[in-house]
Enzyme design. Structure first.
Site, short mmCIF file in Angstrom:
data_model
loop_
_atom_site.label_atom_id
_atom_site.label_comp_id
_atom_site.label_asym_id
_atom_site.label_seq_id
_atom_site.Cartn_x
_atom_site.Cartn_y
_atom_site.Cartn_z
N LYS A 47 75.24 29.57 99.01
CA LYS A 47 75.20 30.26 100.29
C LYS A 47 74.04 29.75 101.14
CE LYS A 47 76.63 34.50 97.98
NZ LYS A 47 76.16 35.86 97.59
N GLY A 48 73.10 29.05 100.50
CA GLY A 48 71.83 28.74 101.15
C GLY A 48 71.93 27.90 102.41
N GLU A 103 72.90 20.50 103.26
CA GLU A 103 72.20 21.25 102.21
C GLU A 103 70.95 21.92 102.77
OE1 GLU A 103 72.14 22.87 99.78
OE2 GLU A 103 72.34 21.87 97.87
N ASP A 104 70.59 23.02 102.15
CA ASP A 104 69.36 23.72 102.54
C ASP A 104 68.13 23.00 102.01
OD1 ASP A 104 70.03 24.29 99.91
OD2 ASP A 104 69.94 26.46 100.12
N ASP A 107 65.71 19.91 95.38
CA ASP A 107 64.63 20.16 94.44
C ASP A 107 64.72 19.10 93.34
OD1 ASP A 107 62.80 22.78 93.54
OD2 ASP A 107 63.70 21.73 91.86
N LYS A 135 61.87 18.67 98.37
CA LYS A 135 60.65 18.73 97.54
C LYS A 135 60.61 17.47 96.68
CE LYS A 135 60.95 23.70 96.51
NZ LYS A 135 61.18 24.61 95.38
N PHE A 156 58.10 27.84 95.86
CA PHE A 156 59.41 28.47 96.00
C PHE A 156 59.50 29.15 97.36
CE2 PHE A 156 62.78 31.55 95.44
CZ PHE A 156 63.75 30.76 94.86
N ASP A 163 67.39 32.17 99.41
CA ASP A 163 67.16 33.50 98.84
C ASP A 163 66.27 33.48 97.61
OD1 ASP A 163 69.07 32.22 97.07
OD2 ASP A 163 69.42 34.21 96.19
N ARG A 169 67.52 36.07 102.74
CA ARG A 169 68.33 35.05 103.41
C ARG A 169 68.28 35.19 104.93
NH1 ARG A 169 71.40 32.16 99.71
NH2 ARG A 169 72.24 33.28 97.92
N1 LIG Z 1 65.46 29.91 97.56
C1 LIG Z 1 65.19 28.70 97.07
N2 LIG Z 1 66.19 27.98 96.49
C2 LIG Z 1 65.86 26.76 96.01
C3 LIG Z 1 64.56 26.24 96.07
N3 LIG Z 1 64.55 25.00 95.51
C4 LIG Z 1 65.82 24.79 95.14
N4 LIG Z 1 66.62 25.83 95.44
C5 LIG Z 1 68.07 25.99 95.18
O1 LIG Z 1 68.54 24.96 94.34
C6 LIG Z 1 69.42 24.08 95.03
C7 LIG Z 1 69.07 22.64 94.77
O2 LIG Z 1 68.43 22.48 93.56
P1 LIG Z 1 68.40 21.11 92.78
O3 LIG Z 1 67.35 21.34 91.72
O4 LIG Z 1 69.75 20.92 92.18
O5 LIG Z 1 68.03 20.02 93.74
C8 LIG Z 1 69.25 24.40 96.49
O6 LIG Z 1 70.43 24.18 97.21
C9 LIG Z 1 68.88 25.87 96.44
O7 LIG Z 1 70.04 26.64 96.36
C10 LIG Z 1 63.53 27.03 96.69
O8 LIG Z 1 62.33 26.66 96.81
N5 LIG Z 1 63.91 28.24 97.16
MG LIG Z 2 71.69 24.75 98.46
#
Ligand SMILES: Nc1nc2c(ncn2[C@@H]2O[C@H](COP(=O)(O)O)[C@@H](O)[C@H]2O)c(=O)[nH]1
Ligand SMILES: [Mg+2]
Length: 187
Positions: A47-48, A103-104, A107, A135, A156, A163, A169
Protein backbone atom coordinates in the site's frame (compact mmCIF):
# COMPACT_ATOMS: atom_id res chain seq x y z
CA UNK A 1 -2.24 14.71 9.06
CA UNK A 2 0.80 16.76 10.08
CA UNK A 3 3.85 16.00 12.23
CA UNK A 4 2.34 18.13 15.01
CA UNK A 5 -0.64 15.76 15.17
CA UNK A 6 1.57 12.77 16.12
CA UNK A 7 4.60 14.61 17.53
CA UNK A 8 4.94 12.25 20.51
CA UNK A 9 5.77 9.38 18.06
CA UNK A 10 8.01 11.27 15.62
CA UNK A 11 11.72 11.87 16.06
CA UNK A 12 12.10 14.37 13.21
CA UNK A 13 10.88 15.19 9.73
CA UNK A 14 13.21 13.83 7.04
CA UNK A 15 11.61 14.88 3.73
CA UNK A 16 9.19 17.82 3.70
CA UNK A 17 6.05 17.88 1.58
CA UNK A 18 7.61 20.58 -0.59
CA UNK A 19 10.63 18.34 -1.26
CA UNK A 20 8.36 15.38 -2.06
CA UNK A 21 6.28 17.42 -4.51
CA UNK A 22 9.35 18.91 -6.17
CA UNK A 23 11.03 15.51 -6.71
CA UNK A 24 7.80 14.00 -8.05
CA UNK A 25 7.37 16.89 -10.51
CA UNK A 26 10.99 16.48 -11.69
CA UNK A 27 10.61 12.71 -12.24
CA UNK A 28 7.20 13.10 -13.90
CA UNK A 29 8.67 15.55 -16.43
CA UNK A 30 11.46 13.06 -17.28
CA UNK A 31 9.05 10.14 -17.56
CA UNK A 32 6.63 12.15 -19.72
CA UNK A 33 9.48 12.79 -22.18
CA UNK A 34 10.84 9.24 -22.10
CA UNK A 35 7.47 7.49 -22.49
CA UNK A 36 5.75 9.72 -25.06
CA UNK A 37 4.06 7.36 -27.60
CA UNK A 38 4.84 4.27 -25.47
CA UNK A 39 1.46 3.92 -23.71
CA UNK A 40 3.10 2.80 -20.45
CA UNK A 41 1.50 0.74 -17.71
CA UNK A 42 2.31 2.23 -14.31
CA UNK A 43 2.37 -0.37 -11.54
CA UNK A 44 2.28 0.69 -7.90
CA UNK A 45 3.23 -1.60 -5.06
CA UNK A 46 0.50 -1.48 -2.40
CA UNK A 47 0.00 0.00 0.00
CA UNK A 48 3.02 2.24 0.59
CA UNK A 49 3.34 3.60 -2.96
CA UNK A 50 -0.27 4.84 -3.25
CA UNK A 51 0.41 8.47 -2.27
CA UNK A 52 3.44 8.62 -4.59
CA UNK A 53 1.44 7.04 -7.44
CA UNK A 54 -1.39 9.57 -7.20
CA UNK A 55 0.90 12.62 -7.05
CA UNK A 56 3.18 11.23 -9.77
CA UNK A 57 0.51 10.24 -12.30
CA UNK A 58 -1.29 13.58 -11.84
CA UNK A 59 1.99 15.33 -12.67
CA UNK A 60 2.52 13.37 -15.91
CA UNK A 61 1.69 15.05 -19.21
CA UNK A 62 1.08 11.75 -21.04
CA UNK A 63 -1.77 9.24 -20.72
CA UNK A 64 -0.97 6.05 -18.76
CA UNK A 65 -2.77 3.01 -17.45
CA UNK A 66 -2.47 2.11 -13.77
CA UNK A 67 -2.44 -1.22 -11.99
CA UNK A 68 -1.61 -2.44 -8.49
CA UNK A 69 0.17 -5.33 -6.89
CA UNK A 70 0.24 -6.01 -3.19
CA UNK A 71 3.54 -7.49 -2.05
CA UNK A 72 4.75 -8.05 1.45
CA UNK A 73 8.15 -8.71 2.92
CA UNK A 74 7.65 -6.88 6.21
CA UNK A 75 4.56 -8.16 8.05
CA UNK A 76 3.86 -5.76 10.91
CA UNK A 77 7.46 -5.02 11.92
CA UNK A 78 10.33 -2.78 10.81
CA UNK A 79 12.64 -5.49 9.42
CA UNK A 80 12.27 -7.32 6.11
CA UNK A 81 11.67 -11.05 6.34
CA UNK A 82 13.57 -11.40 3.04
CA UNK A 83 10.73 -13.39 1.50
CA UNK A 84 8.38 -11.64 -0.93
CA UNK A 85 4.74 -12.74 -0.79
CA UNK A 86 2.09 -11.76 -3.38
CA UNK A 87 -1.04 -10.71 -1.50
CA UNK A 88 -2.90 -9.33 -4.53
CA UNK A 89 -1.85 -9.77 -8.17
CA UNK A 90 -2.16 -7.39 -11.14
CA UNK A 91 -5.35 -7.36 -13.19
CA UNK A 92 -3.50 -6.35 -16.40
CA UNK A 93 -1.63 -8.59 -18.81
CA UNK A 94 1.90 -7.14 -18.99
CA UNK A 95 2.96 -9.01 -22.15
CA UNK A 96 4.52 -6.54 -24.62
CA UNK A 97 3.88 -3.56 -22.32
CA UNK A 98 6.33 -0.86 -21.25
CA UNK A 99 6.14 -1.00 -17.44
CA UNK A 100 7.05 1.70 -14.97
CA UNK A 101 7.06 0.50 -11.35
CA UNK A 102 6.32 3.16 -8.74
CA UNK A 103 7.76 2.32 -5.32
CA UNK A 104 7.77 4.18 -2.03
CA UNK A 105 11.17 3.06 -0.74
CA UNK A 106 13.98 0.63 -1.54
CA UNK A 107 15.65 -0.95 1.45
CA UNK A 108 17.26 -4.39 0.93
CA UNK A 109 16.15 -4.27 -2.73
CA UNK A 110 14.57 -7.72 -2.48
CA UNK A 111 10.99 -6.60 -3.21
CA UNK A 112 11.92 -4.67 -6.35
CA UNK A 113 14.42 -7.23 -7.63
CA UNK A 114 11.72 -9.88 -7.30
CA UNK A 115 9.08 -7.71 -9.04
CA UNK A 116 11.31 -6.65 -11.94
CA UNK A 117 12.27 -10.28 -12.59
CA UNK A 118 8.63 -11.39 -12.34
CA UNK A 119 7.38 -8.75 -14.82
CA UNK A 120 10.12 -9.67 -17.29
CA UNK A 121 9.23 -13.35 -16.82
CA UNK A 122 5.62 -12.45 -17.72
CA UNK A 123 6.79 -10.89 -21.01
CA UNK A 124 6.94 -7.12 -20.38
CA UNK A 125 8.65 -5.22 -23.22
CA UNK A 126 10.56 -3.07 -20.72
CA UNK A 127 10.58 -2.53 -16.95
CA UNK A 128 11.87 0.64 -15.25
CA UNK A 129 11.57 1.93 -11.69
CA UNK A 130 10.69 5.22 -9.99
CA UNK A 131 11.35 5.02 -6.24
CA UNK A 132 10.69 8.06 -4.08
CA UNK A 133 13.14 7.00 -1.34
CA UNK A 134 16.25 4.87 -1.30
CA UNK A 135 18.36 3.53 1.58
CA UNK A 136 21.56 2.52 -0.28
CA UNK A 137 23.37 1.51 2.91
CA UNK A 138 20.82 -1.32 3.41
CA UNK A 139 21.10 -2.84 -0.06
CA UNK A 140 21.42 -6.63 -0.24
CA UNK A 141 20.35 -7.12 -3.86
CA UNK A 142 21.24 -4.89 -6.83
CA UNK A 143 18.36 -3.00 -8.46
CA UNK A 144 18.57 -0.58 -11.36
CA UNK A 145 16.52 2.54 -10.57
CA UNK A 146 16.18 4.76 -13.64
CA UNK A 147 14.16 7.44 -11.81
CA UNK A 148 15.59 7.84 -8.30
CA UNK A 149 14.11 10.08 -5.61
CA UNK A 150 15.84 10.93 -2.34
CA UNK A 151 18.63 8.95 -0.70
CA UNK A 152 17.99 8.63 3.04
CA UNK A 153 19.98 7.17 5.96
CA UNK A 154 19.31 3.82 7.60
CA UNK A 155 16.31 4.91 9.68
CA UNK A 156 12.74 3.62 9.77
CA UNK A 157 10.50 6.23 8.18
CA UNK A 158 6.75 6.72 8.00
CA UNK A 159 4.36 9.04 6.19
CA UNK A 160 3.22 9.81 2.63
CA UNK A 161 1.92 6.23 2.35
CA UNK A 162 4.59 4.52 4.46
CA UNK A 163 3.35 2.85 7.61
CA UNK A 164 4.35 1.21 10.82
CA UNK A 165 1.82 -1.53 11.55
CA UNK A 166 -0.74 0.32 9.34
CA UNK A 167 -0.34 3.64 11.20
CA UNK A 168 1.00 7.01 9.92
CA UNK A 169 0.20 6.42 6.21
CA UNK A 170 -1.76 9.69 6.06
CA UNK A 171 1.06 11.83 7.41
CA UNK A 172 1.65 14.54 4.75
CA UNK A 173 5.49 14.36 4.84
CA UNK A 174 8.14 11.71 5.59
CA UNK A 175 9.46 11.39 9.12
CA UNK A 176 11.67 9.18 11.28
CA UNK A 177 9.67 7.19 13.81
CA UNK A 178 10.90 7.17 17.42
CA UNK A 179 12.39 3.73 18.16
CA UNK A 180 10.33 3.65 21.39
CA UNK A 181 7.22 3.22 19.20
CA UNK A 182 8.45 -0.11 17.80
CA UNK A 183 11.05 -1.33 20.29
CA UNK A 184 10.06 -4.66 21.74
CA UNK A 185 8.51 -5.77 18.43
CA UNK A 186 8.86 -9.46 17.54
CA UNK A 187 12.01 -10.14 15.44
N1 LIG B 1 7.35 2.23 6.59
C1 LIG B 1 8.52 1.82 6.09
N2 LIG B 1 8.55 0.78 5.22
C2 LIG B 1 9.75 0.41 4.75
C3 LIG B 1 10.95 1.04 5.13
N3 LIG B 1 11.98 0.44 4.48
C4 LIG B 1 11.42 -0.51 3.72
N4 LIG B 1 10.08 -0.53 3.87
C5 LIG B 1 9.09 -1.44 3.22
O1 LIG B 1 9.76 -2.48 2.55
C6 LIG B 1 9.61 -2.39 1.14
C7 LIG B 1 10.92 -2.56 0.44
O2 LIG B 1 11.79 -3.33 1.18
P1 LIG B 1 13.00 -4.13 0.54
O3 LIG B 1 13.82 -4.53 1.73
O4 LIG B 1 12.43 -5.31 -0.16
O5 LIG B 1 13.74 -3.20 -0.39
C8 LIG B 1 9.08 -0.99 0.89
O6 LIG B 1 8.26 -0.95 -0.24
C9 LIG B 1 8.30 -0.74 2.17
O7 LIG B 1 7.03 -1.29 2.06
C10 LIG B 1 10.88 2.14 6.06
O8 LIG B 1 11.89 2.78 6.45
N5 LIG B 1 9.65 2.47 6.49
MG1 LIG C 1 6.69 -0.41 -1.08
Amino acid sequence: MRIADVKEDIDHELVSREQIDSKIQEMAARVSDDYRDKNPLVIAVLKGAVNTLVAFTEALSIPVQIDFMSLSSYGSGTKSSGTVTVRQDLSADVRGRHILIVEDIIDSGRTLAWLVAELKRRGAASVEVFALLNKPSRREVDVDVKYPGYEIPDEFVVGFGLDYDEHYRNLESIAVLKPSVYQGEQA
